[in-house]
Design an enzyme around this catalytic site. Structure first.
Site, PDB file in Angstrom:
ATOM      1  N   LEU A  59       1.225  -1.142   0.372  1.00  0.00           N
ATOM      2  CA  LEU A  59       0.010   0.012  -0.393  1.00  0.00           C
ATOM      3  C   LEU A  59       1.132   0.827   0.265  1.00  0.00           C
ATOM      4  CD1 LEU A  59      -2.325  -0.803   2.971  1.00  0.00           C
ATOM      5  CD2 LEU A  59      -3.301  -0.898   0.357  1.00  0.00           C
ATOM      6  N   ASP A  87       0.673  12.992  18.168  1.00  0.00           N
ATOM      7  CA  ASP A  87       1.373  14.186  16.750  1.00  0.00           C
ATOM      8  C   ASP A  87      -0.045  13.979  16.493  1.00  0.00           C
ATOM      9  OD1 ASP A  87       2.340  15.088  14.358  1.00  0.00           O
ATOM     10  OD2 ASP A  87       2.847  13.720  13.218  1.00  0.00           O
TER      11      ASP A  87
END
Length: 997
Positions: free
Chosen positions: A41, A162
């Site tokens: 991917l 994050d």
């Protein structure tokens, strides 16, 4: 059909491929553990992301494969990073939450770590929002779910570091999921030596696209700069509060279309040193949302919400939606009332009063609150419910009776006009709103609701005022215009909610509600409503210690209410000003002016008992705070007499009784204070429950008094019990636990358990340092400095006193009495070092500060004590004698003196007389000081004075009496556990044996 993954699943983690590959990547149809690789991917600097098929559970998954190395030898740092990555991934694997991407398995394959995780079909939140037409309510709903997901992540011991829209996936099912915990994070550019990203030169690109290693980074600033918390920019260790900050930036961006800080990367950290002051101009997002975000964007982590769960709760409280629900309920109620009116021909024109409380305090409403309290984990919840339920029943019945009486006075007895009926009904409608807001809070069943249940119920506004025809006649009627009438009623609903939230300590909610209500009231231009909203807003600002804002709101509320004849509002706001002026601004004259005004208004309005008692409590506290103890006692006793027998004012009566107990202590009667506190505690425990926080706080105060009376072991046991009970309620780093530890440390100190005292003071300091409470940090540092000074560790003591002084100067400025205590500590160290000139100069600096303050301020005595000791050291005995006499006169006249202040001053005077060889004058001074000391139970001071008494007797040649005085000093020193006094008694005895006096 297997779900598809999009490029957004990678959460912007792709970069240029690394030149060094490590082991060969698995190819299609190869296996990683039990997973069959289907295709690739994407790729990041730390590895690749594959689509795989779980052959055991027959499901498609995403597999993040972490490379063993990145083209260089793997060292200890890499091994630590890999170990932490595995530990954090496994923690995520144990976490199951609908709004967090699920991690299924963590293992290794050919020396490479792999993580098998949920495959989400959908797009990231950033792109989802860019589609447009997403309303603010839908955005908030998404972010509430994400806040709950982050709360679960934090509960698992993980910090995301994050969080941002690009790392959130919106699945095809519409459910948001937090992803990309840095397990395969990439970096678009090399880090500088400081750990900061090297900007590309394009500020906007830097803000949007910079990616840094997240969970697995070591020794670097981690996160995306635009979303970083200030502490991340500084490279400090970050916790859940940093995720909250990033969450708030993301939500701001989603709501307002841009981020709160738009500086380039170089200036971004500086821009974040202050929270946003206002929402973007022209925004249609409700103001309360800005207030929630502004708190989460505070640069100090300690000023943000305590947890993501707290933040989620704040976001769930949609004020606008709540208003519409109230309006819908009102419409439904109107139908019920209409039905009741149709029956009135048979049951009378005033028979619908009970229906007015439908949905507020009826059987379903009562059962809902009972169920909420039954479900509470608070041990005192059953006691709280048994206390407040009958009070609410009584209030509801009295409201119904008042409603019926108002109606019958016009419709049946013909005693009053329709206009007066309208005013009485408007007053009762306000009381009904207060009841509805109180029940609404209690129905939530939160810890805050249970803890403050008795307080909020007792603060229900009195019903008697709604029958005071004279006062109501001078008031302003509700507007005739139906639309304006309904709008005013809606704002008043939120005013009552804000009032209840303030009393319950939910200050963030209260501030948002009060501010919104006052702005809407001004927009409606209905002056009575503005005054009501401002009075509540002033109370909220005061609790938040926003003093200028509180003063402005209170003052406007007072004068507006007086102009409109709203005596109750004027009295409440003026009472608030009494507290503000005396306790916050330390201005006694100002407090007295506001008290006089409030008392004048009360006399005009008939003096409702509970309102008069609260004003009396505020006035008594002002007198007490400035040392006017007799005047304080008169006000406290008068206030208590008004509510002593009132079942709906039991907490107010307790507060007044406790204040009277404190007066006894301040007046030099610690035994009387103990007896009164024990009496109040015996009344309080059945009301709130044995483990209730208020009960625990009173027990802590009682323990401190018992410690002062000399029973250090009992005091220590009580304080240790209080600390143990407070930790599960507030947490081990709470201010409540910290204050208890301070008192426990002082008990250890008085019992001469010096090592335990120091260790406990240090524990308390760590708590207040953790919370960022500069004032309590300084208090602890003063105590720690005293401990070191007693040990003769003067450098350490000097460091702590100087640090305490610096902290207090930052908070209070350079001319405040609060900075005097650590300055005195520095002066004492200079005395201990024999640097008498410097000590005298230090105490002169203290004099310059206290000379500008209230002449009765206690700190002036510290200046005199230090000056006396410095002059003795310098041999300037005539000047020392004058200073000592001033010291005795000062403390003898000081209303707020401590019980041992005067005998200490007499002891200092006797020392000077002794040094001058005037023992015949020193002897009666010491005899009086000893009599005063025995009355206040201070064995340490008693031992010190007895030793000086022995020296005076020796100087006068009365040797037989000297030995008796030394024996008494020895007994007192043993009682106080003071080794130094025992050693001094032995030294004097030996000197006498040598014939040396």
């Amino acid at each position: 059909m297997a779900p598809r993954v999009t490029q957004e699943q990678l959460a912007s983690a792709q970069t240029e491929q690394s030149a060094a590959r490590g082991p060969a990547e698995p190819t299609t149809a190869s296996r990683i553990g039990r997973y069959l690789v289907l295709d690739r991917l994407g790729e990041g600097a730390m590895g690749v992301v594959l689509r795989g098929f779980d052959t055991r559970l027959e499901r498609t998954v995403a597999i993040k494969l972490i490379r063993a190395d990145r083209g260089e030898a793997r060292g200890p740092r890499d091994e630590r990073a890999r170990a932490r990555l595995v530990a954090e991934a496994r923690a995520l694997a144990r976490l199951s939450h609908p709004n967090v991407v699920a991690v299924y398995e963590v293992d290794t394959h050919e020396d490479q770590i792999y993580v098998a995780m949920e495959l989400v079909e959908g797009i990231d939140l950033q792109r989802y929002l860019r589609r447009g037409n997403v309303g603010w309510r839908e955005i908030v709903k998404i972010f509430v779910a994400l806040a709950e997901g982050l709360a679960a992540v934090h509960a698992a011991g993980i910090v995301h570091r994050d969080f941002k829209p690009a790392n959130v996936l919106i699945g095809a099912d519409g459910r948001p999921r937090i992803g990309d915990f840095g397990i395969a994070r990439s970096s678009l550019a090399p880090l500088t030596h400081s750990g900061e990203h090297t900007p590309s030169g394009d500020a906007e690109d830097d803000l949007v696209d910079i990616e840094l290693t997240s969970l697995t980074a070591e020794g670097h600033v981690v996160g995306t700069p635009a979303y970083m918390a200030p502490e991340q920019h500084a490279g400090a260790e970050v916790g859940p509060a940093a995720d909250q900050y990033a969450f708030a930036v993301s939500l701001w961006e989603a709501l307002y279309g841009k981020r709160p800080f738009l500086s380039d990367v170089r200036r971004l950290a500086a821009a974040k040193r202050k929270p946003p002051r206002a929402p973007p101009p022209g925004s249609k997002v409700p103001r309360w949302l800005f207030d929630v975000l502004a708190r989460s964007l505070e640069p100090d982590p300690g000023r943000r919400f305590g947890s993501m769960s707290e933040l989620a709760a704040a976001l769930r409280r949609d004020r606008g939606l709540r208003r519409r629900r109230v309006a819908f309920a009102a419409a439904t109620l109107a139908g019920v009332v209409a039905g009741a009116t149709m029956m009135a021909a048979r049951s009378g024109p005033c028979s619908d009063a009970q229906q007015q409380l439908a949905g507020i305090w009826d059987r379903p409403g009562r059962d809902a609150v009972a169920a909420a309290f039954t479900a509470s984990a608070r041990p005192w919840a059953p006691q709280a419910w048994s206390s407040v339920a009958p009070e609410l029943d009584d209030y509801a019945q009295r409201w119904i009776a008042a409603h019926r009486d108002a109606c019958e006075a016009t419709r049946v007895r013909g005693e009053q006009s329709e206009a007066m009926l309208d005013k009485r009904m408007a007053c009762l409608a306000g009381r009904r709103r207060a009841l509805a807001a109180t029940v609404e809070l209690l129905r939530e069943g939160t810890d805050e609701a249970v803890d403050h249940a008795q307080t909020v119920v007792e603060r229900l506004r009195p019903l008697d005022a709604c029958a005071d025809v004279a006062t109501l006649a001078s008031g302003v009627a509700m507007p005739d215009d139906p639309a304006l009438h309904d709008a005013v009623a809606a704002v008043r609903d939120d005013v009552e909610r804000a009032r209840v939230a303030t009393v319950a300590g939910r200050l963030a909610d209260a501030k948002a509600l009060a501010h919104d209500a006052s702005e809407r009231a001004r927009a409606l231009q209905f002056e009575p409503l503005v005054a009501e909203a401002l009075a509540v807003e002033g109370a909220t600002f005061e609790q938040l210690e926003q003093i200028p804002e509180a003063r402005a709101a209170y003052e406007e509320a007072v004068w507006s209410a007086l102009a409109l004849g709203l005596d109750e509002v004027a009295t409440e706001a003026a009472s608030g000003m009494v507290w503000l002026a005396s306790e916050r601004e330390r201005n006694f004259d100002e407090a007295m002016r506001w008290s006089a005004l409030a008392h004048a208004v009360l006399r005009r309005s008939g003096t409702p008992a509970s309102l008069a008692a609260r004003l009396g409590n505020a006035t008594g506290a002002a007198y007490s705070s400035f040392g006017h103890l007799e005047q304080a006692r008169v006000h406290f006793e008068d206030a208590l007499a008004r509510v002593a027998d009132s079942p709906s004012d039991r907490l107010l009566a307790f507060a007044l009784g406790s204040n009277l107990a404190k007066l006894r202590y301040d007046s030099g009667d610690p035994q009387g204070a103990r007896e009164r506190y024990e009496l109040e505690l015996a009344r309080l425990e059945p009301l709130l429950g044995e483990g209730h926080p208020t009960v625990l706080r009173v027990r802590g105060v009682l323990a401190a008094i018992i410690d002062h009376l000399g029973d250090h072991d009992l005091a220590t046991a009580m304080l240790e019990s209080v600390e143990k009970a407070l930790v599960p309620i507030y947490g081990e780093h709470s201010a409540e636990v910290g204050v208890t530890l301070v008192n426990l440390a002082l008990a250890h100190h008085r019992a001469r358990r010096n090592d335990q005292a120091l260790a406990t003071h240090l524990r308390a300091f760590e708590i207040f340092e953790h919370n960022g409470d500069a004032v309590m940090m300084a208090t602890c540092l003063n105590n720690i400095g005293d401990e070191y000074l007693d040990r003769g560790v003067l450098d350490a003591a000097m460091h702590d006193f100087e640090r305490a002084e610096a902290l207090l100067r930052q908070v209070y400025g350079d001319d405040s009495s609060y900075i005097v205590l650590p300055m005195v500590g520095v002066g004492r160290i200079l005395l201990a070092r024999g640097r008498y000139d410097e000590a005298l100069a230090q105490f002169e600096r203290i004099h310059r500060i206290v000379a500008s303050l209230d002449p009765d301020v206690r700190e002036a005595g510290a200046w005199l004590e230090g000056t006396t000791a410095s002059l003795i050291g310098l041999g300037r005995l005539d000047e020392a004698l004058e200073a000592a006499r001033r010291q005795v006169a000062f403390y003898s006249a000081l209303p707020s003196r401590y019980p041992n202040d005067v005998p200490v001053a007499r002891g200092d005077l006797a020392k000077v007389l002794l040094a001058l060889g005037r023992g015949d004058e020193a002897l009666p001074v010491l005899e009086l000081a000893l009599a005063e000391t025995r009355a206040v139970h201070d064995p340490e001071l008693e031992a010190d004075l007895e030793l000086d008494y022995a020296r005076v007797l020796a100087q006068l040649g009365r040797d037989r009496e000297v030995h008796d005085a030394l024996d008494r000093a020895t007994v007192a020193a043993r009682r106080a556990g003071h080794r130094g006094h025992l050693e001094r008694a032995v030294a004097i005895t030996e000197a006498l044996a040598r014939g040396d006096t």
